[in-house]
Scaffold this active site. Sequence first.
Site, PDB file in Angstrom:
ATOM      1  N   TRP A  95       0.861  -1.201   0.000  1.00  0.00           N
ATOM      2  CA  TRP A  95       0.000   0.000   0.000  1.00  0.00           C
ATOM      3  C   TRP A  95       0.886   1.236   0.000  1.00  0.00           C
ATOM      4  O   TRP A  95       1.874   1.292   0.728  1.00  0.00           O
ATOM      5  CB  TRP A  95      -0.894   0.028   1.248  1.00  0.00           C
ATOM      6  CG  TRP A  95      -2.307  -0.399   0.963  1.00  0.00           C
ATOM      7  CD1 TRP A  95      -2.751  -1.686   0.839  1.00  0.00           C
ATOM      8  CD2 TRP A  95      -3.444   0.451   0.775  1.00  0.00           C
ATOM      9  NE1 TRP A  95      -4.097  -1.689   0.586  1.00  0.00           N
ATOM     10  CE2 TRP A  95      -4.554  -0.403   0.542  1.00  0.00           C
ATOM     11  CE3 TRP A  95      -3.638   1.836   0.774  1.00  0.00           C
ATOM     12  CZ2 TRP A  95      -5.828   0.091   0.315  1.00  0.00           C
ATOM     13  CZ3 TRP A  95      -4.915   2.318   0.558  1.00  0.00           C
ATOM     14  CH2 TRP A  95      -5.991   1.453   0.324  1.00  0.00           C
ATOM     15  N   SER A 124      -0.305  -2.675   5.370  1.00  0.00           N
ATOM     16  CA  SER A 124       0.384  -2.614   6.672  1.00  0.00           C
ATOM     17  C   SER A 124      -0.243  -3.550   7.693  1.00  0.00           C
ATOM     18  O   SER A 124       0.444  -4.040   8.590  1.00  0.00           O
ATOM     19  CB  SER A 124       0.359  -1.182   7.210  1.00  0.00           C
ATOM     20  OG  SER A 124       1.193  -0.375   6.402  1.00  0.00           O
ATOM     21  N   GLU A 140      -1.048  -6.461   7.260  1.00  0.00           N
ATOM     22  CA  GLU A 140      -0.474  -7.804   7.072  1.00  0.00           C
ATOM     23  C   GLU A 140       0.999  -7.882   7.497  1.00  0.00           C
ATOM     24  O   GLU A 140       1.612  -8.951   7.440  1.00  0.00           O
ATOM     25  CB  GLU A 140      -0.592  -8.225   5.598  1.00  0.00           C
ATOM     26  CG  GLU A 140      -1.988  -8.639   5.167  1.00  0.00           C
ATOM     27  CD  GLU A 140      -2.960  -7.472   5.059  1.00  0.00           C
ATOM     28  OE1 GLU A 140      -2.568  -6.409   4.531  1.00  0.00           O
ATOM     29  OE2 GLU A 140      -4.110  -7.617   5.514  1.00  0.00           O
ATOM     30  N   VAL A 192       0.825   4.204   6.408  1.00  0.00           N
ATOM     31  CA  VAL A 192      -0.619   4.341   6.567  1.00  0.00           C
ATOM     32  C   VAL A 192      -0.947   5.826   6.537  1.00  0.00           C
ATOM     33  O   VAL A 192      -0.375   6.619   7.294  1.00  0.00           O
ATOM     34  CB  VAL A 192      -1.114   3.714   7.889  1.00  0.00           C
ATOM     35  CG1 VAL A 192      -2.637   3.545   7.844  1.00  0.00           C
ATOM     36  CG2 VAL A 192      -0.450   2.376   8.159  1.00  0.00           C
ATOM     37  N   THR A 240     -12.297   7.986   7.082  1.00  0.00           N
ATOM     38  CA  THR A 240     -12.973   7.093   8.035  1.00  0.00           C
ATOM     39  C   THR A 240     -11.974   6.660   9.113  1.00  0.00           C
ATOM     40  O   THR A 240     -10.767   6.888   8.970  1.00  0.00           O
ATOM     41  CB  THR A 240     -13.488   5.831   7.295  1.00  0.00           C
ATOM     42  OG1 THR A 240     -12.338   5.051   6.920  1.00  0.00           O
ATOM     43  CG2 THR A 240     -14.293   6.184   6.063  1.00  0.00           C
ATOM     44  N   HIS A 263     -10.680   3.970   9.603  1.00  0.00           N
ATOM     45  CA  HIS A 263      -9.871   2.832   9.158  1.00  0.00           C
ATOM     46  C   HIS A 263      -8.397   2.995   9.548  1.00  0.00           C
ATOM     47  O   HIS A 263      -7.745   2.056  10.009  1.00  0.00           O
ATOM     48  CB  HIS A 263      -9.982   2.717   7.634  1.00  0.00           C
ATOM     49  CG  HIS A 263      -9.832   1.321   7.134  1.00  0.00           C
ATOM     50  ND1 HIS A 263     -10.896   0.500   6.885  1.00  0.00           N
ATOM     51  CD2 HIS A 263      -8.736   0.593   6.843  1.00  0.00           C
ATOM     52  CE1 HIS A 263     -10.472  -0.670   6.460  1.00  0.00           C
ATOM     53  NE2 HIS A 263      -9.164  -0.640   6.424  1.00  0.00           N
ATOM     54  N   PHE A 310       9.814  -1.340  14.062  1.00  0.00           N
ATOM     55  CA  PHE A 310       8.601  -0.658  13.582  1.00  0.00           C
ATOM     56  C   PHE A 310       8.991   0.465  12.616  1.00  0.00           C
ATOM     57  O   PHE A 310       9.327   1.569  13.040  1.00  0.00           O
ATOM     58  CB  PHE A 310       7.850  -0.091  14.799  1.00  0.00           C
ATOM     59  CG  PHE A 310       6.522   0.515  14.467  1.00  0.00           C
ATOM     60  CD1 PHE A 310       5.413  -0.284  14.241  1.00  0.00           C
ATOM     61  CD2 PHE A 310       6.360   1.887  14.395  1.00  0.00           C
ATOM     62  CE1 PHE A 310       4.172   0.277  13.951  1.00  0.00           C
ATOM     63  CE2 PHE A 310       5.129   2.462  14.105  1.00  0.00           C
ATOM     64  CZ  PHE A 310       4.029   1.646  13.878  1.00  0.00           C
ATOM     65  N   ARG A 321       9.186  11.946   4.744  1.00  0.00           N
ATOM     66  CA  ARG A 321       9.841  11.016   5.666  1.00  0.00           C
ATOM     67  C   ARG A 321      10.341   9.745   4.987  1.00  0.00           C
ATOM     68  O   ARG A 321      10.748   8.796   5.651  1.00  0.00           O
ATOM     69  CB  ARG A 321       8.861  10.662   6.799  1.00  0.00           C
ATOM     70  CG  ARG A 321       8.633  11.831   7.738  1.00  0.00           C
ATOM     71  CD  ARG A 321       7.348  11.744   8.522  1.00  0.00           C
ATOM     72  NE  ARG A 321       7.210  12.881   9.432  1.00  0.00           N
ATOM     73  CZ  ARG A 321       6.812  14.108   9.067  1.00  0.00           C
ATOM     74  NH1 ARG A 321       6.510  14.359   7.794  1.00  0.00           N
ATOM     75  NH2 ARG A 321       6.744  15.083   9.946  1.00  0.00           N
TER      76      ARG A 321
HETATM   77  C1  DLZ Z   1      -7.551  -0.689   3.459  1.00  0.00           C
HETATM   78  C2  DLZ Z   1      -6.354   0.160   3.651  1.00  0.00           C
HETATM   79  C3  DLZ Z   1      -6.465   1.567   3.694  1.00  0.00           C
HETATM   80  C4  DLZ Z   1      -7.779   2.272   3.574  1.00  0.00           C
HETATM   81  N1  DLZ Z   1      -5.399   2.340   3.828  1.00  0.00           N
HETATM   82  C5  DLZ Z   1      -4.176   1.763   3.950  1.00  0.00           C
HETATM   83  C6  DLZ Z   1      -3.023   2.568   4.107  1.00  0.00           C
HETATM   84  O1  DLZ Z   1      -3.049   3.804   4.094  1.00  0.00           O
HETATM   85  N2  DLZ Z   1      -1.830   1.918   4.254  1.00  0.00           N
HETATM   86  C7  DLZ Z   1      -1.710   0.557   4.280  1.00  0.00           C
HETATM   87  O2  DLZ Z   1      -0.596   0.033   4.439  1.00  0.00           O
HETATM   88  N3  DLZ Z   1      -2.800  -0.226   4.107  1.00  0.00           N
HETATM   89  C8  DLZ Z   1      -4.009   0.339   3.941  1.00  0.00           C
HETATM   90  N4  DLZ Z   1      -5.113  -0.445   3.772  1.00  0.00           N
HETATM   91  C9  DLZ Z   1      -4.925  -1.909   3.627  1.00  0.00           C
HETATM   92  C10 DLZ Z   1      -4.835  -2.677   4.971  1.00  0.00           C
HETATM   93  O3  DLZ Z   1      -3.551  -2.529   5.561  1.00  0.00           O
HETATM   94  C11 DLZ Z   1      -5.050  -4.196   4.716  1.00  0.00           C
HETATM   95  O4  DLZ Z   1      -4.197  -4.611   3.695  1.00  0.00           O
HETATM   96  C12 DLZ Z   1      -6.501  -4.495   4.341  1.00  0.00           C
HETATM   97  O5  DLZ Z   1      -7.388  -3.994   5.301  1.00  0.00           O
HETATM   98  C13 DLZ Z   1      -6.706  -6.029   4.213  1.00  0.00           C
HETATM   99  O6  DLZ Z   1      -6.445  -6.684   5.463  1.00  0.00           O
END
Ligand code: DLZ
Length: 161
Positions: free
Chosen positions: A29, A63, A65, A88, A93, A95, A120, A134
């Site tokens: 991601w 992240s 996972e 992330v 939301t 999330h 980390f 960063r």
């Molecule tokens: C679903 C999701 C969202 C909305 N945002 C991020 C993010 O900004 N960074 C990241 O590493 N992963 C994101 N994910 C995916 C989640 O980490 C995960 O892969 C899914 O919820 C499936 O378990």
Amino acid sequence: MSTADLSEYDPSSVPDAGRMRFGIVVSDWNSQVTESLLRGAVNTLKKHGVTDNNIVVKHVPGSFELTLGAQFLAEYDDLDAIICLGCVIQGETPHFTYICQGVTNGITQLNLEYNIPFIFGVLTTLNMEQALERSGGKHGNKGDEAAVTAIKMAALQREME
Ligand code: DLZ
């Protein structure tokens, strides 16, 4: 390391890592950011003597996972430390909060359950701009910092064994 540039450090304060083996688990991601974190971590490990064959890189989808990916590495390879890299970015939301909590708690738990350090290296930012700053921008590269931390923690463990 200063607070202005997290990647600034005195190289002589880092132990030689020539005989160490590291795992890196990296989230796909926001891959523009995480690939840069990965480059920083690998370059820093190499700078301190780690050879290519002693750097094991595995990708996970997000992240959330990272914890399980890191646990797989700990179970299936013989590593001195495992670096977890992700990014992330806050959305509209809650999330963001759940993913950050999940990965933070997960990596903390791994540190307590296994006898090797899990580092980390996850950026948790309000927007992409902060993440880019960063991961090779004006605030350095969190991947470099994670690699230095991994070497120092692995050396601490060797010292105490
Ligand atoms: C679903 C999701 C969202 C909305 N945002 C991020 C993010 O900004 N960074 C990241 O590493 N992963 C994101 N994910 C995916 C989640 O980490 C995960 O892969 C899914 O919820 C499936 O378990």
